[in-house]
Design an enzyme around this catalytic site. Structure first.
Site, PDB file in Angstrom:
ATOM      1  N   GLU A   1       0.859  -1.301   0.075  1.00 23.20           N
ATOM      2  CA  GLU A   1      -0.063  -0.097   0.056  1.00 23.20           C
ATOM      3  C   GLU A   1       1.023   1.270  -0.012  1.00 23.20           C
ATOM      4  O   GLU A   1       1.857   1.247   0.704  1.00 23.20           O
ATOM      5  CB  GLU A   1      -0.860  -0.042   1.213  1.00 23.20           C
ATOM      6  CG  GLU A   1      -1.755  -1.012   1.646  1.00 23.20           C
ATOM      7  CD  GLU A   1      -2.307  -1.292   2.807  1.00 23.20           C
ATOM      8  OE1 GLU A   1      -2.163  -0.418   3.544  1.00 23.20           O
ATOM      9  OE2 GLU A   1      -2.969  -2.321   2.987  1.00 23.20           O
TER      10      GLU A   1
ATOM     11  N   CYS B   1      -2.643   0.701   8.741  1.00 23.51           N
ATOM     12  CA  CYS B   1      -1.653   0.171   7.533  1.00 23.51           C
ATOM     13  C   CYS B   1      -1.578  -1.360   7.404  1.00 23.51           C
ATOM     14  O   CYS B   1      -1.439  -2.011   8.613  1.00 23.51           O
ATOM     15  CB  CYS B   1      -0.271   0.834   7.951  1.00 23.51           C
ATOM     16  SG  CYS B   1       0.747   0.426   6.499  1.00 23.51           S
TER      17      CYS B   1
ATOM     18  N   CYS C   1      -0.062  -3.399  14.897  1.00 25.40           N
ATOM     19  CA  CYS C   1       0.221  -3.063  13.427  1.00 25.40           C
ATOM     20  C   CYS C   1      -0.415  -4.520  12.757  1.00 25.40           C
ATOM     21  O   CYS C   1      -0.163  -5.287  12.882  1.00 25.40           O
ATOM     22  CB  CYS C   1       1.578  -2.828  13.089  1.00 25.40           C
ATOM     23  SG  CYS C   1       1.939  -2.534  11.395  1.00 25.40           S
TER      24      CYS C   1
ATOM     25  N   SER D   1       9.868   4.988  16.163  1.00 25.31           N
ATOM     26  CA  SER D   1       8.455   4.564  16.601  1.00 25.31           C
ATOM     27  C   SER D   1       8.908   4.320  18.323  1.00 25.31           C
ATOM     28  O   SER D   1       9.328   3.531  18.347  1.00 25.31           O
ATOM     29  CB  SER D   1       8.052   2.975  15.931  1.00 25.31           C
ATOM     30  OG  SER D   1       7.511   3.431  14.784  1.00 25.31           O
ATOM     31  N   LEU D   2       8.204   4.879  19.024  1.00 22.50           N
ATOM     32  CA  LEU D   2       8.543   4.615  20.703  1.00 22.50           C
ATOM     33  C   LEU D   2       7.511   4.031  21.468  1.00 22.50           C
ATOM     34  O   LEU D   2       7.515   2.875  21.691  1.00 22.50           O
ATOM     35  CB  LEU D   2       8.659   6.210  20.936  1.00 22.50           C
ATOM     36  CG  LEU D   2       9.003   6.394  22.733  1.00 22.50           C
ATOM     37  CD1 LEU D   2      10.114   5.255  23.052  1.00 22.50           C
ATOM     38  CD2 LEU D   2       9.256   7.933  23.025  1.00 22.50           C
ATOM     39  N   HIS D   3       6.016   4.721  21.453  1.00 21.29           N
ATOM     40  CA  HIS D   3       5.041   4.268  22.033  1.00 21.29           C
ATOM     41  C   HIS D   3       4.792   3.610  23.312  1.00 21.29           C
ATOM     42  O   HIS D   3       3.820   3.653  23.951  1.00 21.29           O
ATOM     43  CB  HIS D   3       4.496   2.919  21.209  1.00 21.29           C
ATOM     44  CG  HIS D   3       4.633   3.071  19.649  1.00 21.29           C
ATOM     45  ND1 HIS D   3       4.079   4.411  18.968  1.00 21.29           N
ATOM     46  CD2 HIS D   3       5.265   2.626  18.513  1.00 21.29           C
ATOM     47  CE1 HIS D   3       4.058   4.507  17.574  1.00 21.29           C
ATOM     48  NE2 HIS D   3       4.790   3.304  17.509  1.00 21.29           N
TER      49      HIS D   3
ATOM     50  N   CYS E   1       4.806  -5.960  15.772  1.00 24.52           N
ATOM     51  CA  CYS E   1       4.118  -4.910  16.523  1.00 24.52           C
ATOM     52  C   CYS E   1       2.788  -5.359  16.813  1.00 24.52           C
ATOM     53  O   CYS E   1       2.006  -5.404  16.168  1.00 24.52           O
ATOM     54  CB  CYS E   1       4.296  -3.615  15.923  1.00 24.52           C
ATOM     55  SG  CYS E   1       6.132  -2.857  16.006  1.00 24.52           S
TER      56      CYS E   1
ATOM     57  N   CYS F   1       2.719   8.111   1.923  1.00 29.28           N
ATOM     58  CA  CYS F   1       3.305   7.105   2.607  1.00 29.28           C
ATOM     59  C   CYS F   1       3.895   5.971   1.998  1.00 29.28           C
ATOM     60  O   CYS F   1       2.963   5.228   1.430  1.00 29.28           O
ATOM     61  CB  CYS F   1       2.319   6.842   3.871  1.00 29.28           C
ATOM     62  SG  CYS F   1       2.859   5.897   5.221  1.00 29.28           S
TER      63      CYS F   1
ATOM     64  N   HIS G   1      -5.749   3.580  14.928  1.00 28.80           N
ATOM     65  CA  HIS G   1      -6.647   2.737  14.160  1.00 28.80           C
ATOM     66  C   HIS G   1      -6.793   1.432  14.566  1.00 28.80           C
ATOM     67  O   HIS G   1      -5.844   0.876  14.643  1.00 28.80           O
ATOM     68  CB  HIS G   1      -6.500   2.958  12.745  1.00 28.80           C
ATOM     69  CG  HIS G   1      -6.142   4.255  12.254  1.00 28.80           C
ATOM     70  ND1 HIS G   1      -7.403   5.050  12.292  1.00 28.80           N
ATOM     71  CD2 HIS G   1      -5.411   5.089  11.678  1.00 28.80           C
ATOM     72  CE1 HIS G   1      -7.272   6.375  11.537  1.00 28.80           C
ATOM     73  NE2 HIS G   1      -5.978   6.408  11.399  1.00 28.80           N
TER      74      HIS G   1
ATOM     75  N   GLU H   1       9.362  -2.817   7.888  1.00 34.97           N
ATOM     76  CA  GLU H   1      10.626  -1.941   8.409  1.00 34.97           C
ATOM     77  C   GLU H   1      11.591  -1.561   7.689  1.00 34.97           C
ATOM     78  O   GLU H   1      12.411  -2.138   7.020  1.00 34.97           O
ATOM     79  CB  GLU H   1      11.127  -2.755   9.499  1.00 34.97           C
ATOM     80  CG  GLU H   1      12.270  -2.348  10.073  1.00 34.97           C
ATOM     81  CD  GLU H   1      12.403  -0.782  10.790  1.00 34.97           C
ATOM     82  OE1 GLU H   1      13.003  -0.114  10.167  1.00 34.97           O
ATOM     83  OE2 GLU H   1      11.626  -0.662  11.475  1.00 34.97           O
TER      84      GLU H   1
ATOM     85  N   CYS I   1       6.018  -7.674   7.174  1.00 36.73           N
ATOM     86  CA  CYS I   1       6.911  -7.172   8.385  1.00 36.73           C
ATOM     87  C   CYS I   1       7.396  -8.147   9.396  1.00 36.73           C
ATOM     88  O   CYS I   1       6.514  -9.047   9.610  1.00 36.73           O
ATOM     89  CB  CYS I   1       6.445  -5.981   8.931  1.00 36.73           C
ATOM     90  SG  CYS I   1       7.674  -4.976  10.062  1.00 36.73           S
TER      91      CYS I   1
END
Length: 344
Positions: A92, A330, A119, A211-213, A116, A105, A287, A158, A112
């Site tokens: 995508e 995504c 994701c 990417s921390l989160h 995560c 994007c 999302h 990634e 991947c």
């Protein structure tokens, strides 16, 4: 014999091609101009090459451009495009217009390996790395390509796990023989892989988003298994070795999950973790994806979180949520496409 794509080749690779075919050395720059400046879709359009040389090129090479196979359009103007990359594989690219900006994007892998929790792409597992051709085609064949102002490498995959091809694509985006964009127009987003991170910082001037989160290693490990191999504290220690105060921007992405990482103690830990780094934090709405027991925090909570960080000297923004009426997360559209094909 399958023809090799010219789109995605660096100038040095094009120089090797023309040398191999016995064409004049200056032909490499001519081909690069047709590919990246004039954005042609066929070798026949390269009219300052002799007919003989065009025919020689066509025997083994092609431009390698291919249009999206599907698109979903949001009421807010966001468009999610689906590209086929090999047999049964899809990725995508998301076009996001916003006043005088238009961001794309871009994906770097099919699936991947990072897994995560939040994701959808990670739920697919890993299938393949994209080539520089497949990465750049998301830009080249974008219907709105002439409106683009920015590109973010934060689609499927990634980027640092496919670094050779990603760096090649970034070179073409920013080189004078390529798209000649300022590196300030391009951002690479990563969970943080030690070897790749160092190499990206040293070989590219593009912006970096990590990417921390969660500022807590144990909690981040639950959300992002990559924390096991390269912890957020190690990432921050490495980033302290580089100067992000000039051309390049360093940012941290932080999805705000309801009841998980959205309170003042987490904000305090963020301040402690990022102290001394010239950086910003981008707060992101979550999302929802199927089968994941996480919810997004409400806007009031996000505003309080942002204001606390900003009032304590850490520049923080809330990223506008876009495309919520389509497959926004995504990996959702490609997963649906592959699922439909498997049923057939």
């Amino acid at each position: 014999m399958q023809k090799q794509p010219l789109l995605g080749m660096t100038l040095s690779e094009l120089q090797s091609v023309v040398k191999y075919l016995g064409m004049p050395s200056f032909s490499a720059k001519q081909i690069a101009s047709w590919l990246y400046d004039k954005k042609v879709d066929s070798i026949d359009e390269m009219t300052n090459l002799s007919l003989k040389h065009r025919e020689m090129l066509k025997e083994e090479y092609e431009v390698g451009a291919y249009s999206p196979v599907d698109a979903m359009r949001s009421s807010d103007g966001t468009v999610k495009y689906l590209y086929q990359v090999g047999e049964g594989h899809y990725v995508e690219a998301v076009y996001i217009p916003d006043d005088d900006r238009a961001t794309l994007c871009v994906s770097s892998q099919v699936g991947c390996k990072m897994s995560c929790k939040f994701c959808m792409t990670g739920k697919q597992g890993f299938s393949a790395n994209l080539t520089a051709n497949q990465i750049l085609n998301q830009i080249h064949s974008l219907p709105e390509r002439d409106k683009l102002t920015n590109v973010v490498m934060m689609g499927m995959g990634e980027p640092l796990d496919n670094l050779d091809e990603v760096l090649k694509a970034l070179e073409i985006m920013t080189a004078t023989y390529g798209y000649a964009w300022s590196p300030k127009r391009v951002t690479l987003s990563t969970v943080g892989l030690r070897k790749g991170l160092k190499r990206f910082i040293e070989e590219s001037d593009c912006h970096l988003a990590v990417s921390l989160h969660s500022p807590l290693p144990l909690q981040r490990r639950e959300l992002m298994p990559a924390e096991k191999a390269f912890s957020i504290t190690e990432i921050v220690d490495l980033l302290h070795d580089y100067d992000f105060s000039k051309q390049r921007r360093l940012s941290f992405e932080y999805i705000v999950f309801k009841g998980v990482n959205d309170t003042v103690p987490y904000a305090k830990e963020l301040l402690k973790l990022l102290r001394g780094l010239d950086c910003r934090v981008n707060l992101i709405r979550f999302h929802a994806i199927p089968g994941v027991d996480l919810e997004g925090a409400d806007m009031d909570t996000m505003i309080r979180f942002r204001d606390y960080l900003t009032s304590h000297g850490l520049f923080t923004t809330i990223r506008a949520s876009r495309g919520e009426d389509i497959f926004a997360a995504c990996g959702m559209l490609s997963t649906a496409k592959q699922g439909a094909e498997n049923k057939n």
